[in-house]
Scaffold this motif. Structure first.
Motif, PDB file in Angstrom:
ATOM      1  N   ALA B 157      68.864  50.466 143.147  1.00 51.57           N
ATOM      2  CA  ALA B 157      70.048  51.241 142.762  1.00 51.57           C
ATOM      3  C   ALA B 157      69.978  51.740 141.327  1.00 51.57           C
ATOM      4  CB  ALA B 157      71.303  50.392 142.948  1.00 51.57           C
ATOM      5  N   SER B 158      68.920  51.385 140.609  1.00 49.37           N
ATOM      6  CA  SER B 158      68.856  51.749 139.184  1.00 49.37           C
ATOM      7  C   SER B 158      68.660  53.249 139.009  1.00 49.37           C
ATOM      8  CB  SER B 158      67.700  51.003 138.512  1.00 49.37           C
ATOM      9  OG  SER B 158      66.471  51.521 138.985  1.00 49.37           O
ATOM     10  N   GLY B 159      69.059  53.742 137.864  1.00 50.86           N
ATOM     11  CA  GLY B 159      68.968  55.164 137.574  1.00 50.86           C
ATOM     12  C   GLY B 159      67.549  55.692 137.636  1.00 50.86           C
ATOM     13  N   SER B 160      66.589  54.909 137.176  1.00 50.64           N
ATOM     14  CA  SER B 160      65.220  55.414 137.142  1.00 50.64           C
ATOM     15  C   SER B 160      64.682  55.613 138.556  1.00 50.64           C
ATOM     16  CB  SER B 160      64.323  54.453 136.352  1.00 50.64           C
ATOM     17  OG  SER B 160      64.305  53.185 136.981  1.00 50.64           O
ATOM     18  N   VAL B 161      64.968  54.673 139.438  1.00 48.89           N
ATOM     19  CA  VAL B 161      64.524  54.842 140.826  1.00 48.89           C
ATOM     20  C   VAL B 161      65.284  55.998 141.485  1.00 48.89           C
ATOM     21  CG1 VAL B 161      64.526  53.775 143.118  1.00 48.89           C
ATOM     22  CG2 VAL B 161      63.734  52.478 141.129  1.00 48.89           C
ATOM     23  N   GLN B 162      66.589  56.032 141.262  1.00 46.98           N
ATOM     24  CA  GLN B 162      67.398  57.086 141.864  1.00 46.98           C
ATOM     25  C   GLN B 162      66.881  58.475 141.468  1.00 46.98           C
ATOM     26  OE1 GLN B 162      70.665  56.844 143.708  1.00 46.98           O
ATOM     27  NE2 GLN B 162      69.665  54.941 144.269  1.00 46.98           N
ATOM     28  N   SER B 163      66.460  58.611 140.211  1.00 49.01           N
ATOM     29  CA  SER B 163      66.029  59.930 139.738  1.00 49.01           C
ATOM     30  C   SER B 163      64.721  60.363 140.381  1.00 49.01           C
ATOM     31  CB  SER B 163      65.888  59.908 138.216  1.00 49.01           C
ATOM     32  OG  SER B 163      64.803  59.064 137.850  1.00 49.01           O
ATOM     33  N   GLU B 164      64.003  59.427 140.979  1.00 52.96           N
ATOM     34  CA  GLU B 164      62.742  59.780 141.638  1.00 52.96           C
ATOM     35  C   GLU B 164      62.910  60.053 143.131  1.00 52.96           C
ATOM     36  OE1 GLU B 164      59.833  57.137 138.694  1.00 52.96           O
ATOM     37  OE2 GLU B 164      60.464  56.347 140.625  1.00 52.96           O
ATOM     38  N   MET B 165      64.137  60.017 143.613  1.00 54.82           N
ATOM     39  CA  MET B 165      64.371  60.219 145.044  1.00 54.82           C
ATOM     40  C   MET B 165      64.924  61.632 145.263  1.00 54.82           C
ATOM     41  SD  MET B 165      65.691  56.458 146.247  1.00 54.82           S
ATOM     42  CE  MET B 165      65.272  56.816 147.968  1.00 54.82           C
ATOM     43  N   PRO B 166      64.180  62.489 145.925  1.00 57.24           N
ATOM     44  CA  PRO B 166      64.590  63.893 146.049  1.00 57.24           C
ATOM     45  C   PRO B 166      65.589  64.112 147.181  1.00 57.24           C
ATOM     46  CG  PRO B 166      62.480  63.554 147.108  1.00 57.24           C
ATOM     47  CD  PRO B 166      62.892  62.213 146.555  1.00 57.24           C
ATOM     48  N   GLY B 167      66.258  65.235 147.117  1.00 60.27           N
ATOM     49  CA  GLY B 167      67.075  65.712 148.229  1.00 60.27           C
ATOM     50  C   GLY B 167      68.328  64.909 148.480  1.00 60.27           C
ATOM     51  N   GLY B 168      68.682  64.038 147.544  1.00 62.24           N
ATOM     52  CA  GLY B 168      69.871  63.234 147.736  1.00 62.24           C
ATOM     53  C   GLY B 168      69.593  61.889 148.392  1.00 62.24           C
ATOM     54  N   GLN B 169      68.304  61.557 148.605  1.00 62.01           N
ATOM     55  CA  GLN B 169      68.030  60.287 149.280  1.00 62.01           C
ATOM     56  C   GLN B 169      68.447  59.098 148.421  1.00 62.01           C
ATOM     57  OE1 GLN B 169      64.197  59.892 151.165  1.00 62.01           O
ATOM     58  NE2 GLN B 169      65.043  60.882 152.984  1.00 62.01           N
ATOM     59  N   GLY B 170      68.564  59.312 147.110  1.00 59.96           N
ATOM     60  CA  GLY B 170      69.091  58.238 146.278  1.00 59.96           C
ATOM     61  C   GLY B 170      70.531  57.907 146.637  1.00 59.96           C
TER      62      GLY B 170
END
Lengths: 184, 184, 184, 184
Positions: B157-170
């Protein structure tokens, strides 16, 4: 699945929508996304008191009872598809309350081959997101649906009603009744 | 959405499947049915202890983290599509436990136009049924996915991981974490 | 969890209800059943546009934001408990639309010991059924709640609002936002 | 609801648990939190192939079929209550797979007064969180349950089986079958 609506949906006049011919080709090659809505009346506590079923005349003249059902179009949100089909089948003042969450109560997989699932559609492989939708307004079905009948949950689950619901929609209706705690 | 798998899906060699050309046409005209799976490790009580994310190289060379994702094919059950994509991305001995109910935790609507929903896919309008799937076996991603990384729910759920998930998958991943009670 | 309501609930004057003393004893010995409701405003398509939070003064004078929350009483249906607490906190003309299905979006387990789950209640072990409830009428909080504030989903999920929600209710609110597809 | 387990649960020897006398008092004054589990066998795709029912002898000598059911104890997580009751009724090597999400498929409200809901428990007002739980191991019911019988979904939904399930558990079983898409 509701048939007659599709010729209305697929006029071919809106860019990005399928012509009738293209729809036939797509139907032979990929699953088609549908929504199924079970219109209900609820009391002040949210408990279901009645279920609305459409009385339709199918292409072969048989009378059948169906849920509100139809395709999701290109670039159409699921919410908007639900509203469009509810308005088409229940009229403009039905005041459907589409739930705040898109989590459906189940997924109904209509296969062209009978027996793969409880659901069958000879025309296509359709995968339908199924919702229970309270309606609070006045329902006036359009001419292509003969009538809208409100039944108690007990009546809706009865064998005689179930036998008039084609394509497995009787199963889907009972799944909806189970979900709202009204399976007799 | 997982891209590279589609050329594998759409070989055109199986009757009833779309050729690459037909798929392009369909993608411009109707919503395409997808499944998204969030692979998780669970403890003996069923609580999620880790989330599996694929590290992929996209068509443009960017590194991204994605969920297991892909199309549902003609005449394929949603369960079988889930299994196929899980096996494709996690290998043949991942032993995914597809849940007994097809009720997804949410529906993700990927629009070609950004901003309609949190989800975006420039190629198509895809509507995805999203599931959390425990996997108990050994995961060996195929060559087209660089790696599978297991993260704690907090890391996922961290911001760094979220920013690497394209298309809204974060967003979809955080919806999954919320559904299983692990949203930090 | 909403505190002040309990002395109102447990007047001891109704047969079958707990006196304040008995409630203390029960709270030390068994889990107490609660409901949590997230009041929302929705647009015509059912999409959430605003979230209602109560601004309360706690027993120790701290200001906090809370969901609508309270006990289920003996021989009270969950639906009726939801309606009672919604009316208590939002007033008699809020017109809450309790969903037709009792399937909650999650279960929140408030433990007296911090850290067992994200939820904490120093007074008791409470297990709460959590629902999103659209309200369409005029909300007039009673005097024991200072105010009802409508926030956008983005505002509701912000760190500043989350930090004002005690006992883990900020987590529960974000789970609700995830469930309705509005987690920013 | 499973009766006999309660004397085991409520030994009174563990601090924070209810003595048999205190349990009687609490049962007359507040809703008691339960879990109901429907044990199932699933195939590789997660589809339910069989449902496990316990054959029990009730206090009055009648033979009945029941689900796995029991109280949640003070300071016990719902997950742990599910595991405890599954182990108690199915033995230590049943290997139940409690789902990663605590969202139940429904809430069953057992009232001491018949007719308020489909569920009835003459001893108490119990509110039960209901889950479908795949079990993969060897099930060996303890002595207080006569037997565990695996039925197909069709058999489980039949009138003869339903008539042997007391307190409305036949309704709950059919709700579970509807939830997993196996309602005949």
């Amino acid at each position: 699945m509701a048939d007659m609506a599709d010729t209305t949906d697929a006029t071919g006049t809106s860019p990005g929508w399928l012509s009738a011919g293209d729809l036939e080709i797509a139907r032979a090659q990929m699953p088609i996304l549908y929504v199924d809505a079970v219109p209900v009346r609820v009391d002040d506590s949210g408990e279901v008191t009645a279920v609305g079923l459409l009385l339709r005349i199918g292409p072969d003249g048989t009378v059948s009872r169906t849920l509100v059902s139809g395709r999701v179009l290109y670039h159409e949100r699921v919410r908007d598809a639900l509203l469009r089909h509810l308005e088409k089948d229940l009229g403009p003042v039905a005041l459907p309350k589409v739930p705040p969450s898109l989590q459906p109560f189940t997924i109904a997989e209509y296969f062209p081959t009978p027996g793969v699932t409880p659901f069958h559609d000879p025309r296509q492989h359709a995968v339908s997101l199924a919702y229970v939708v309270p309606v609070t307004g006045d329902c006036r079905p359009r001419q292509d649906a003969l009538d809208l009948v409100w039944l108690t949950p007990q009546e809706a689950a009865s064998g005689s009603v179930q036998s008039e619901m084609p394509g497995g929609q009787g199963v889907l209706l009972r799944q909806a009744l189970a979900h709202v705690g009204c399976l007799p």
